[in-house]
Design an enzyme around this catalytic site. Structure first.
Site, PDB file in Angstrom:
ATOM      1  N   GLU A 181      38.579  29.470  55.047  1.00 63.87           N
ATOM      2  CA  GLU A 181      39.067  30.793  54.654  1.00 63.87           C
ATOM      3  C   GLU A 181      40.567  30.883  54.912  1.00 63.87           C
ATOM      4  O   GLU A 181      41.330  31.399  54.097  1.00 63.87           O
ATOM      5  CB  GLU A 181      38.317  31.873  55.442  1.00 63.87           C
ATOM      6  CG  GLU A 181      38.415  33.247  54.819  1.00 63.87           C
ATOM      7  CD  GLU A 181      37.664  34.294  55.623  1.00 63.87           C
ATOM      8  OE1 GLU A 181      37.027  33.942  56.632  1.00 63.87           O
ATOM      9  OE2 GLU A 181      37.726  35.473  55.233  1.00 63.87           O
TER      10      GLU A 181
HETATM   11  N1  LIG Z   1      41.849  51.051  50.866  1.00 61.02           N
HETATM   12  C1  LIG Z   1      41.511  50.558  52.050  1.00 61.02           C
HETATM   13  N2  LIG Z   1      41.982  51.118  53.178  1.00 61.02           N
HETATM   14  C2  LIG Z   1      41.652  50.605  54.379  1.00 61.02           C
HETATM   15  N3  LIG Z   1      40.863  49.558  54.560  1.00 61.02           N
HETATM   16  C3  LIG Z   1      40.364  48.957  53.457  1.00 61.02           C
HETATM   17  C4  LIG Z   1      40.656  49.414  52.153  1.00 61.02           C
HETATM   18  N4  LIG Z   1      40.007  48.610  51.269  1.00 61.02           N
HETATM   19  C5  LIG Z   1      39.353  47.683  51.988  1.00 61.02           C
HETATM   20  N5  LIG Z   1      39.550  47.891  53.312  1.00 61.02           N
HETATM   21  C6  LIG Z   1      39.044  47.116  54.442  1.00 61.02           C
HETATM   22  O1  LIG Z   1      39.490  45.777  54.318  1.00 61.02           O
HETATM   23  C7  LIG Z   1      38.557  44.917  54.997  1.00 61.02           C
HETATM   24  C8  LIG Z   1      38.168  43.831  54.025  1.00 61.02           C
HETATM   25  O2  LIG Z   1      37.356  42.928  54.698  1.00 61.02           O
HETATM   26  P1  LIG Z   1      36.344  41.945  53.938  1.00 61.02           P
HETATM   27  O3  LIG Z   1      37.149  41.023  53.079  1.00 61.02           O
HETATM   28  O4  LIG Z   1      35.259  42.724  53.288  1.00 61.02           O
HETATM   29  O5  LIG Z   1      35.696  41.209  55.182  1.00 61.02           O
HETATM   30  P2  LIG Z   1      35.810  39.727  55.757  1.00 61.02           P
HETATM   31  O6  LIG Z   1      36.999  39.072  55.121  1.00 61.02           O
HETATM   32  O7  LIG Z   1      35.957  39.880  57.245  1.00 61.02           O
HETATM   33  O8  LIG Z   1      34.503  39.072  55.392  1.00 61.02           O
HETATM   34  C9  LIG Z   1      37.412  45.802  55.430  1.00 61.02           C
HETATM   35  O9  LIG Z   1      37.617  46.182  56.775  1.00 61.02           O
HETATM   36  C10 LIG Z   1      37.552  47.021  54.528  1.00 61.02           C
HETATM   37  O10 LIG Z   1      37.013  48.183  55.123  1.00 61.02           O
HETATM   38 CA   LIG Z   2      38.107  38.884  53.163  1.00 62.04          CA
END
Ligand SMILES: Nc1ncnc2c1ncn2[C@@H]1O[C@H](COP(=O)(O)OP(=O)(O)O)[C@@H](O)[C@H]1O
Ligand SMILES: [Ca+2]
Length: 477
Positions: A170
């Site tokens: 990643e």
């Molecule tokens: N507009 C936004 N404002 C704040 N946080 C956001 C927004 N869009 C996405 N996120 C956050 O960004 C993060 C994206 O993580 P994600 O890629 O789903 O998880 P991981 O990479 O840990 O598997 C999450 O915490 C999500 O809530």
């Molecule tokens: Ca991610």
């Protein structure tokens, strides 16, 4: 004697038939002209699903099938956000994970010409949400992966695999993406380090100025004919959603109970004054990132006090900086060389800092503005931003304070190099391919496999995507 019977219908029938045939030919020519166009656009396509802890995105890439002047532009043709939460949230209903992808994959079928479907590779990479589910309940994580795999295999595309990628991969993908975006890989100038903040994990990846003391934190690449030696680390449980749980969990554990009949009141400096919610302890402790506690069924009052410096103190408690088995560490005993060069910070680093308009200030000004923001009453915040998702909105003070603490206390950025960090939105990915040799290899122990990939220059993106998805096999995992 033969009598020639003159058929009075003969001429009109011939004329009629001639007309029908001519019309038919015109229609057929018209159809083939119309069909000729897409056939000769000759694009190829690839589909990648990024199955994050909070949600899944589907990316469709497009590139010319025949490279003119040996240059092929790859562009992100389309992005689709899967409705609902990430696939790891389907542990109680694995079938639902596969079903959740249907709408976006239907869109993919529309966006990609039908004659290309069968040769369009589709890959799914799951990140930290699924890593956590696997730790918690391996069987459930396998069922979820089976379910998404089945749903992707049902499509007319060329299914290539659905799996949990490692934190190292990643980190590597994030670094490659950031550097593709800035075209650094094609220029002799330096590269950008990559800072990725997800919901469940966070990654830091950069070219170090000193020797990497721990084998696990080293990756070696060859891209566009250049060799790269990178430091990378992925902190599981330090994405912003898990970090919030860690930090609240610590506060709950140290909050005395007034008496047996009343729920705990958690006075939280990372939430705005006037913010007041009743939660179950389950929502905080339902993660393998923390020890299970007895009070999981109990309720508590979550009450905001909006105090930035106290918030910062409380967040510092989730970073252990008391031991380090190497010459230098970030936190939790993890080796990290001192940060050097410029960095691109994306995903939640960008969402949060962009929302708070903190992407261009000095570290000191960032702190001042954040202190003011955190102490603003919740009512005022909610009224100013009626259309922003309330969960995100209520957490921006925590999230930004966490970001500052992670970057400053964790990774050891200072006010001197704070502005070396650019908060970037991952723009539409454009990869320029010329005689790009994408070669990915790593440590001597698995050099054999690395060489197999190194033999062939990567001819097109499907192979690039393939090479990328092969990294784990080279890592010998
Ligand atoms: N507009 C936004 N404002 C704040 N946080 C956001 C927004 N869009 C996405 N996120 C956050 O960004 C993060 C994206 O993580 P994600 O890629 O789903 O998880 P991981 O990479 O840990 O598997 C999450 O915490 C999500 O809530
Ligand atoms: Ca991610």
């Amino acid at each position: 004697m033969e009598v020639k019977v003159k058929n009075p219908w003969h001429r009109p029938v011939v004329i009629f038939l001639a007309c029908v045939i001519t019309a038919g030919i015109i229609i057929m020519v018209a159809i083939s002209v119309v069909q000729y166009k897409p056939l000769h656009q000759k694009y190829k396509y690839g589909i990648v699903l990024d199955a994050g802890s909070s949600h899944t995105s589907v990316f469709i890439y497009e590139w010319p099938a025949e490279k003119e002047n040996n240059t092929g532009m790859v562009r992100q043709k389309h992005t689709c956000n899967v409705q609902g939460k990430g696939i790891s949230s389907y542990s109680d209903n694995p079938m639902g994970a596969g079903t959740s992808l249907k709408d976006c994959m239907e869109e993919a079928k529309q966006k990609i010409p039908a004659h290309r479907h069968h040769e369009t590779p589709v890959y799914l990479g799951a990140t930290a949400g699924m890593r956590l589910l696997k730790m918690e309940n391996e069987e459930a994580s396998e069922k979820v992966l089976d379910s998404v795999a089945r749903s992707l295999k049902d499509l007319p595309f060329s299914y290539q695999g659905a799996r949990i990628i490692s934190g190292q991969e990643e980190g590597a993908f994030g670094w490659i993406t950031v550097n593709y975006l800035s075209e650094n890989l094609r220029k002799p100038t330096g590269t950008l380090g990559a800072l990725d903040l997800g919901g469940a994990s966070t990654q830091i990846t950069f070219v170090p100025q000193q020797e990497i003391e721990s084998h696990d934190n080293s990756i070696d690449f060859r891209l566009y004919g250049n060799d790269y030696h990178l430091y990378t680390h992925s902190f599981l449980c330090y994405g912003k959603d898990q970090a919030l749980k860690l930090s609240m969990g610590k506060k709950i554990e140290s909050t005395p109970k007034a008496d047996e009949t009343h729920p705990i009141e958690l006075r939280d400096p990372c939430f705005h004054p006037g913010y007041n919610f009743t939660r179950t302890a389950q929502t905080v402790f339902n993660t393998p990132c923390m020890k299970k506690v007895k009070m999981a069924n109990e309720n508590f009052f979550h009450v905001g006090t909006g105090n930035w410096s106290q918030c910062r103190q409380s967040i510092r408690k989730i970073f252990n900086t008391s031991y380090c088995p190497y010459s230098r560490c970030s936190f939790n005993g993890v080796f990290q060389p001192s940060v050097s060069g410029n960095f691109g910070a994306f995903s939640a680093f960008f969402f949060v800092m962009d929302f708070l308009k903190l992407t261009n200030d000095s570290l000191d000004l960032t702190k001042q503005k954040l202190a003011t923001y955190c102490s603003t009453p919740w009512k005022e915040i909610a009224e100013t931003h009626p259309h922003i998702n309330k969960k995100y909105l209520s957490e921006y003070c925590f999230s930004a304070t966490y970001i500052l603490t992670l970057l400053e206390d964790g990774y050891k950025f200072t006010s001197n190099n704070w502005n070396d960090i650019s908060f970037i939105k991952k723009r539409k990915l454009t990869i320029v391919l010329d005689e790009a040799d994408v070669v990915v290899q790593t440590t001597p122990k698995s050099l054999h496999q690395a060489e197999v990939i190194a033999v062939g220059a990567v001819a097109d993106v499907s192979e690039y995507l393939h090479a990328i998805f092969q990294i784990p096999s080279i890592f010998g995992k």
